[in-house]
Scaffold this motif. Structure first.
Motif, mmCIF file in Angstrom:
data_model
loop_
_atom_site.group_PDB
_atom_site.id
_atom_site.type_symbol
_atom_site.label_atom_id
_atom_site.label_comp_id
_atom_site.label_asym_id
_atom_site.label_seq_id
_atom_site.Cartn_x
_atom_site.Cartn_y
_atom_site.Cartn_z
ATOM 1 N N LEU A 198 38.204 8.273 88.724
ATOM 2 C CA LEU A 198 36.833 7.363 88.315
ATOM 3 C C LEU A 198 36.042 7.988 87.286
ATOM 4 C CD1 LEU A 198 36.127 6.722 92.162
ATOM 5 C CD2 LEU A 198 36.820 5.141 90.342
ATOM 6 N N HIS A 199 36.559 9.101 86.582
ATOM 7 C CA HIS A 199 35.504 9.917 85.957
ATOM 8 C C HIS A 199 34.910 9.302 84.810
ATOM 9 C CE1 HIS A 199 38.797 9.659 82.981
ATOM 10 N NE2 HIS A 199 38.197 10.286 82.233
ATOM 11 N N ASP A 200 35.553 8.210 84.323
ATOM 12 C CA ASP A 200 34.763 7.306 83.108
ATOM 13 C C ASP A 200 34.185 5.983 83.807
ATOM 14 O OD1 ASP A 200 34.841 8.876 81.218
ATOM 15 O OD2 ASP A 200 36.642 8.037 80.323
ATOM 16 N N VAL A 201 34.019 5.730 85.161
ATOM 17 C CA VAL A 201 33.526 4.458 85.618
ATOM 18 C C VAL A 201 32.307 4.017 85.121
ATOM 19 C CG1 VAL A 201 32.568 5.130 87.783
ATOM 20 C CG2 VAL A 201 33.600 3.159 87.805
ATOM 21 N N ARG A 227 25.577 8.496 78.144
ATOM 22 C CA ARG A 227 25.108 8.276 79.259
ATOM 23 C C ARG A 227 26.185 7.969 80.393
ATOM 24 N NH1 ARG A 227 21.359 3.262 78.909
ATOM 25 N NH2 ARG A 227 21.150 3.944 81.281
ATOM 26 N N HIS A 228 27.539 7.614 80.015
ATOM 27 C CA HIS A 228 28.428 7.121 81.132
ATOM 28 C C HIS A 228 28.546 8.149 82.277
ATOM 29 C CE1 HIS A 228 31.513 9.512 78.841
ATOM 30 N NE2 HIS A 228 32.171 9.435 79.954
ATOM 31 N N PRO A 229 28.517 9.565 82.029
ATOM 32 C CA PRO A 229 28.677 10.343 83.356
ATOM 33 C C PRO A 229 27.457 10.004 84.389
ATOM 34 C CG PRO A 229 28.838 11.592 81.375
ATOM 35 C CD PRO A 229 28.441 10.428 81.039
ATOM 36 N N HIS A 251 29.983 15.841 85.699
ATOM 37 C CA HIS A 251 30.026 17.012 84.860
ATOM 38 C C HIS A 251 31.320 16.929 83.832
ATOM 39 C CE1 HIS A 251 26.908 18.768 87.428
ATOM 40 N NE2 HIS A 251 26.243 18.370 86.372
ATOM 41 N N HIS A 252 32.167 15.984 83.955
ATOM 42 C CA HIS A 252 33.547 16.079 82.863
ATOM 43 C C HIS A 252 33.605 16.219 81.544
ATOM 44 C CE1 HIS A 252 33.048 11.599 82.888
ATOM 45 N NE2 HIS A 252 33.772 11.688 81.646
ATOM 46 N N HIS A 253 31.959 16.136 81.144
ATOM 47 C CA HIS A 253 31.794 16.379 79.629
ATOM 48 C C HIS A 253 31.242 17.699 79.459
ATOM 49 C CE1 HIS A 253 33.954 13.099 77.938
ATOM 50 N NE2 HIS A 253 33.594 12.148 78.753
ATOM 51 N N GLU A 254 30.864 18.426 80.513
ATOM 52 C CA GLU A 254 30.180 19.697 80.122
ATOM 53 C C GLU A 254 31.156 20.770 79.605
ATOM 54 O OE1 GLU A 254 27.361 20.244 80.740
ATOM 55 O OE2 GLU A 254 26.671 18.711 82.373
ATOM 56 N N VAL A 280 42.247 18.041 81.240
ATOM 57 C CA VAL A 280 43.347 17.012 81.247
ATOM 58 C C VAL A 280 42.767 15.804 80.432
ATOM 59 C CG1 VAL A 280 44.471 17.907 83.361
ATOM 60 C CG2 VAL A 280 42.748 16.113 83.585
ATOM 61 N N ASP A 281 41.444 15.529 80.612
ATOM 62 C CA ASP A 281 41.130 14.315 79.858
ATOM 63 C C ASP A 281 40.995 14.608 78.509
ATOM 64 O OD1 ASP A 281 39.686 12.085 79.435
ATOM 65 O OD2 ASP A 281 37.625 12.912 79.616
ATOM 66 N N ALA A 282 40.663 15.807 77.948
ATOM 67 C CA ALA A 282 40.797 16.074 76.489
ATOM 68 C C ALA A 282 42.228 16.014 76.090
ATOM 69 C CB ALA A 282 40.335 17.563 76.185
ATOM 70 N N ALA A 360 37.761 7.883 73.064
ATOM 71 C CA ALA A 360 37.915 9.268 74.145
ATOM 72 C C ALA A 360 36.412 9.411 74.461
ATOM 73 C CB ALA A 360 38.250 10.621 73.693
ATOM 74 N N GLY A 361 36.226 9.421 76.024
ATOM 75 C CA GLY A 361 34.764 9.687 76.347
ATOM 76 C C GLY A 361 34.646 10.199 77.639
HETATM 77 FE FE LIG Z 1 34.207 10.544 79.881
#
Ligand SMILES: [Fe+2]
Length: 361
Positions: A198-201, A227-229, A251-254, A280-282, A360-361
């Protein structure tokens, strides 16, 4: 006690649990049915295994009290056949038996029974065991419902951001894999897998034109993507299990050095789950095509992770992930003891990933 079809026992769910009694001895059947009705349960009763099996399909009971020594299909065989249907996976089956040898118990457990009640039974014990089995059943049904909601949301992100399809699913597998290496508990792995799914929901709240834009984004467009997080956090906040994985979404983009978003957290101020998903996202984004660049090879992506360790990524986690992936030859296997099998079961079947990719986001 009622035998056969009765309209008010049709398979609609209500707060009153339905117990199916399958017992060939009429005196026992009547006794059990009266006892259970006096305890407030709805009761449906059958006198042989074949009819009992059909009654499960018709009435969808919340629990089955099944005599072992039935004519025709015995209780073990009925249990075995019921368990073949995935819809009965969490249905409590309690065997009523006069036999108490270890071999009989093992046969019953192997068939898929949850518990044994020895005849002649003590009424308070019988009721206590039924209550306990129903409590567990309610908890499992609640979990399944929560998993279905999570899967529905994950599918919504995939639908919105189609070029990244299967990205969230791959991430859940990779995140659980890294979490396993860290020795996380099953509950923690579950939370990490959910957070990854769900990280990018929050991308649901970002305009399509921005998400799928092939060229470079303007400053305003980047501000929308960033703004997506927070949007994702708001979407998922009502979920009961949100406390376990909400921080992953936010916080997955911190970044380890504090230059990430939305809160500019530094180092371990970002939760472990969010740091795992960040890595893992990167990795997944780098190893798949995007509109603005082609996919890197696994080796190139691992080199990028090594370079970013201590700046973008938690140094130790990045090293562990690189070791884990670099040690794999061929396609990445799925983690053993899949902790999110229920989630995966609810995911809609998806086509194989196609060559174009999303941002990627
Ligand atoms: Fe993201």
């Amino acid at each position: 006690m009622k035998n056969g079809t009765r309209p008010d026992l049709a398979p609609t769910r209500s707060s009153t649990p339905t117990v199916l009694v399958v017992e060939d001895d009429e005196a026992n059947r009547v006794l059990l049915s009266r006892l259970l009705e006096s305890e407030g349960y709805r009761v449906h009763a059958e006198s042989d295994g074949e009819a009992g099996k059909r009654a499960v399909a018709t009435y969808r009971p919340d629990l089955v009290l099944l005599d072992v020594g039935l004519p025709g299909l015995d209780g073990y065989e009925v249990t075995r056949r019921l368990r073949l249907d995935p819809r009965n996976a969490t249905l409590p089956i309690l065997l009523l038996t006069g036999r108490t040898s270890l071999a009989d118990i093992v046969t019953g457990l192997n068939a898929g029974a949850d518990d044994f009640i020895t005849k002649p039974f003590a009424q308070p014990e019988l009721i206590a065991r039924i209550r306990s089995a129903l409590r567990l059943r309610r908890a499992l049904v609640g979990m399944e419902a929560a998993h279905a909601v999570v899967a529905a949301l994950a599918n919504a992100v995939e639908a919105k951001d189609a070029p990244t399809e299967r990205h969230c699913e791959r991430l859940a597998l990779l995140a659980a894999r890294l979490g396993s290496r860290l020795g996380l508990s099953i509950a923690e792995l579950d939370a990490v897998a959910y957070g990854a799914l769900l990280h990018d929901v929050g991308k649901i709240g970002v305009p399509d034109a921005v998400l799928t834009k092939a060229g470079p984004l303007t400053e305003e467009e980047w501000a929308l993507v960033r703004r997506h997080p927070e949007i994702g956090e708001r979407i998922c906040a009502p979920l009961e299990s949100f406390a376990a994985f909400g921080t992953i979404i936010r916080h997955h983009h911190e970044r380890w050095d504090g230059t990430g978003y939305p809160d500019g957290l530094r180092g371990e101020a970002t939760s472990l789950g969010a740091r795992i998903v960040g890595i893992v996202d990167a990795f997944d984004a780098m190893t798949h095509d995007r509109p603005y660049r082609g996919a890197l090879s696994v080796d190139q992506a691992l080199e990028e992770l090594r370079r970013g360790a201590g700046r973008q990524f938690d140094r130790q986690l990045a090293r562990l992930f690189v070791d884990e992936i670099a040690g794999v030859r061929g396609p990445l296997p799925e983690p053993a003891g899949d902790p999110f099998a229920l989630v995966a079961r609810h995911l809609r079947p998806m086509e194989p990933a196609h060559p174009s990719g999303g941002r990627a986001g």
